[in-house]
Design an enzyme around this catalytic site. Structure first.
Site, PDB file in Angstrom:
ATOM      1  N   LYS A 116       0.827  -1.209   0.000  1.00 46.69           N
ATOM      2  CA  LYS A 116       0.000   0.000   0.000  1.00 46.69           C
ATOM      3  C   LYS A 116       0.860   1.257   0.000  1.00 46.69           C
ATOM      4  O   LYS A 116       0.459   2.288  -0.536  1.00 46.69           O
ATOM      5  CB  LYS A 116      -0.928  -0.009   1.205  1.00 46.69           C
ATOM      6  N   GLU A 200      -2.274   6.040   8.501  1.00 45.11           N
ATOM      7  CA  GLU A 200      -2.804   7.198   7.788  1.00 45.11           C
ATOM      8  C   GLU A 200      -3.941   7.835   8.569  1.00 45.11           C
ATOM      9  O   GLU A 200      -4.488   7.232   9.481  1.00 45.11           O
ATOM     10  CB  GLU A 200      -3.243   6.814   6.363  1.00 45.11           C
ATOM     11  N   HIS A 235     -13.817  -3.457   9.449  1.00 47.22           N
ATOM     12  CA  HIS A 235     -13.185  -3.001   8.204  1.00 47.22           C
ATOM     13  C   HIS A 235     -13.296  -4.033   7.100  1.00 47.22           C
ATOM     14  O   HIS A 235     -12.478  -4.076   6.193  1.00 47.22           O
ATOM     15  CB  HIS A 235     -11.721  -2.612   8.448  1.00 47.22           C
ATOM     16  N   ARG A 293      -6.687  -7.708  -8.518  1.00 43.03           N
ATOM     17  CA  ARG A 293      -7.326  -9.016  -8.667  1.00 43.03           C
ATOM     18  C   ARG A 293      -8.813  -8.796  -8.893  1.00 43.03           C
ATOM     19  O   ARG A 293      -9.300  -7.676  -8.842  1.00 43.03           O
ATOM     20  CB  ARG A 293      -7.157  -9.821  -7.393  1.00 43.03           C
TER      21      ARG A 293
END
Lengths: 517, 208
Positions: A116, A200, A235, A293
């Site tokens: 990421k 983040e 999440h 994907r």
């Protein structure tokens, strides 16, 4: 066209890929672990190869075993599905090294977008806005503390190699950071074999909207619009829809353009998804990550656009140009999908492994159930507890919800707990039907639900409910009476057997006489 | 014409045979009648709510009495554990599942509603166990909610913990769950080590 494709996956996605293979007259090959010997994907395939014991680290994650199986059976291509090795660049490289086709992007694109932190760098360089945070994995807890203080709480800890909510922790205050940091790291290590995490800023009341893109080997890029995946718990997405209830053509076009920019930057090929956080208030969007994907929730895009994404993946892998151009893509109606998990919604979504005793899958107009199980199947503790994806289509969002509600009520799974009762409540929830979604939806829904339950308790249970409860007791009693009867006849078994054997002997003798006379 | 006569003669023969030998279903009905002609008395606890139940079954016909409510039901056994009950034109499909083998209660689904039912047969004095309370106010048992693997033990024996403190991390289905203490107290026993495999219901830690 390929003659044979090996599917390096299990469960519903393996079944989904087998179906696309059948459409194209390609022979599907399954691989399986010891825990999956009698599972549906094995039974639907033409060939099946055992690749190891139940834990995925010893089976579905064993690159050399999967490639050996593909070589041994003469498969020309490998489809990784989602999860397991789907975003593992080493696997994609090993497939290429074995001179087989990998149905997915290049290992380079996977490496860049897979971590990421590098994905954020790529997106920024391509001119796509990202959420403030680190671009490098955190070295230590001290560094995490420093960065978090810099960008301000609340922050989100995420696994560099992650996905599906694993190794992800919301941190509201500095006090929570040490424990969250440890857990995120060890969860990331256990799930992905890589403990790296980054940090983040947590955008508040965000909508989670992603863009499906498709690219071929000839440099053509298209987007297939958005999917709204704001309804998440831990999440992890549980309900997805296409289009977003925002349904804004201008926003779709600009997000689509940004998604293609990011994909183009890594010379992407095949199906991919670019995830964004969208501020509900300002409609600003931030690049989150790219999934290199096929996504779990691809059926809603298929229902609304009419394209078969797995079929398109296979033809793109073969080197053919995309079967459609951007101007051929249109969005017709609305589709919503629920992920049916073997989890108990009343006990904080704890996994509920076990044997599925009864199963009635819904059907009827505009309902699609992508399932990986049948009655009698064992939901094991080793893998993701998702057992099926139920999607419904309608001309409008409200028509889609009507059909989804009907299909959810029809769906019966006995023997294990599932998230079905939870979905039945959600499709009746006003905030959901109005389309007021953001990633905090589930926690607000649970508060409303607790209040509603309290109200229900204070009121007298109505007549229909009383009768239902009585019927439940009567059914249990009938079952008990049957068991009693079986026990009492069980005691006579011995005497009966002797008696029966006389009959049987006489009968058999008579039969033989008739045959030989 | 000839055909018609033949049919009739077969019919007569069939009738004669039937008169001589009762069909199998009749014998089964008799069996039910002999075993269950009397009402069976049971105590049913539905989601903790007690009901006295008197029930009698005669093949497809069931008569039941619950806390004074009278039902005449047509009952069909669809499959093992599935009953279709028809009462006054309303159909109820009831599906039974063992909710928890340790608690000896059944989960009964009626349509989309699910209930926990525990039956007691006063005649047999086989009391269904009460759902086990994990905390009696002074001691709290932290129980594994499902089969899984212990990843970390975060406390030591004798440690003082606050309510909500993380005690053990258990991993199942790739999710790590932090098992928290329901109360403040002292850790009196730790039954597991990191790396151990546990079954659902195993007591992991005791806090007093």
């Amino acid at each position: 066209m390929f003659r044979k494709i090996l599917i390096a996956n299990r469960g519903e996605i393996a079944v989904r890929i087998i179906r696309a293979c059948r459409d194209l007259d390609i022979s599907p090959v399954a691989v399986y672990s010891e825990a999956d010997t009698d599972s549906l994907h094995v039974r639907l395939a033409d060939e099946a190869y055992l690749i190891g014991p139940a834990p995925s680290i010893e089976s579905y994650l064993r690159i050399e075993k999967i490639i050996n199986a593909a070589r041994a059976c003469g498969a020309e291509a490998i489809h990784p599905g989602y999860g397991f090795l789907a975003e593992n660049a080493d696997f994609a490289q090993a497939v290429l090294d074995a001179r087989l086709t990998f149905i997915g992007p290049s290992p380079e694109a996977m490496r860049l977008m897979g971590a990421k932190t590098s994905a954020r760098r790529v997106a920024t360089e391509a001119g796509v806005t990202v959420v403030p945070g680190t671009t490098e994995p955190l070295e230590s807890l001290d560094e995490a503390r420093r960065v978090a203080a810099q960008i301000g709480y609340p922050v989100m800890l995420k696994a560099s190699a992650g996905g599906g909510g694993k190794g992800m922790r919301f941190v509201a205050t500095e006090e929570e950071l040490p424990s969250a940091f440890d857990t995120a790291q060890s969860e990331a290590a256990a799930a992905f074999g890589n403990p790296e995490v980054y940090l983040e800023k947590a955008v508040e009341r965000p909508r989670h909207i992603e863009i499906q893109i498709f690219a071929d080997q000839h440099g053509n890029f298209v987007h297939l619009g958005e999917r709204e995946c704001s309804i998440q718990r831990r999440h992890q997405k549980v309900i997805e829809e296409c289009p977003s209830p925002i349904n804004d053509a201008a926003l779709r076009a600009s997000m689509g353009e940004a998604a293609i920019k990011a994909a183009r930057a890594v010379n992407y090929v095949g199906a991919g998804t670019v995830e964004f956080l969208v501020s509900d208030r300002t409609r600003e969007f931030f690049f989150l990550e790219m999934n290199t994907r096929l996504q779990v929730e691809h059926p809603v895009t298929e229902l609304v656009t009419g394209f078969d994404l797995v079929r398109e993946q296979i033809s793109v892998a073969l080197g053919e140009p995309l079967s459609f151009r951007q101007e051929d893509v249109s969005w017709h109606g609305h589709a919503i999908e629920c992920r049916v998990y073997a989890e108990d919604p009343d006990s904080n979504f704890l996994p509920s492994p076990g044997r599925i005793m009864h199963l009635r899958s819904p059907s009827g107009p505009c309902v699609r159930d992508d399932s990986g199980v049948e009655a009698g199947a064992e939901v094991s503790i080793y893998y993701d507890p998702m057992i099926s994806k139920l999607a419904a289509w309608g001309r409008t969002r409200s028509e889609a919800i009507d059909r989804l509600r009907r299909a959810l009520d029809e769906y019966m799974v006995g023997g294990i707990k599932t998230t079905l009762p939870f979905f039945r409540e959600i499709v009746r929830d006003a905030e959901f039907t109005n389309g007021n979604l953001d990633t905090g939806f589930i926690s607000r829904f649970f508060e409303r639900r607790a209040e509603a339950a309290l109200r229900m308790k204070s009121e007298e249970t109505d007549e229909a409910e009383t009768t239902r409860r009585d019927m439940a007791a009567i059914a249990a009693a009938l079952d008990y009476m049957q068991a009693q009867k079986q026990n009492s006849t069980g005691n006579q078994t011995h005497a009966q057997e002797e008696q029966q054997s006389n009959w049987r002997l006489t009968g058999r003798a008579a039969l033989h006489r008739r045959i030989y006379e | 014409m000839k055909g018609k006569i033949e049919v009739r003669s077969q019919n007569t023969e069939f009738r004669r045979e039937r008169a001589a030998k009762p069909p199998l279903s009749f014998i089964l009905n008799c069996d039910f009648w002999i075993l269950y002609s009397a009402f069976m008395k049971l105590i049913a606890e539905i989601d903790g709510e007690k009901r006295e139940l008197e029930i009698k079954r005669d093949a497809y016909s069931v008569v039941a009495q619950l806390n004074g409510r009278h039902y005449e039901i047509e009952a069909r056994d669809i499959r093992q554990g599935i009953f279709l009950l028809i009462v006054n034109g309303h159909a109820y499909e009831c599906r039974l599942n063992q909710a928890d083998t340790k608690r000896k209660s059944l989960e009964v689904s009626v349509g989309t509603h699910a209930y926990n039912v525990a039956l007691t047969d006063p005649k047999r004095l086989r009391t269904a166990q009460q759902p086990g309370a994990h905390s009696d106010g002074t001691t709290a048992q932290i129980v594994a909610p499902m089969p899984g693997k212990v990843v970390r033990v975060l406390v030591e024996q004798g440690a003082q913990v606050e309510a909500g403190a993380n005690l053990v991390v258990v991993e199942a289905m790739k999710m790590q769950n932090e098992m928290k203490s329901p109360k403040a107290g002292i850790v009196t026993s730790i039954n597991v080590k990191a790396g151990a495999t546990v079954n659902g219901g195993d007591v992991l830690v005791v806090v007093e």
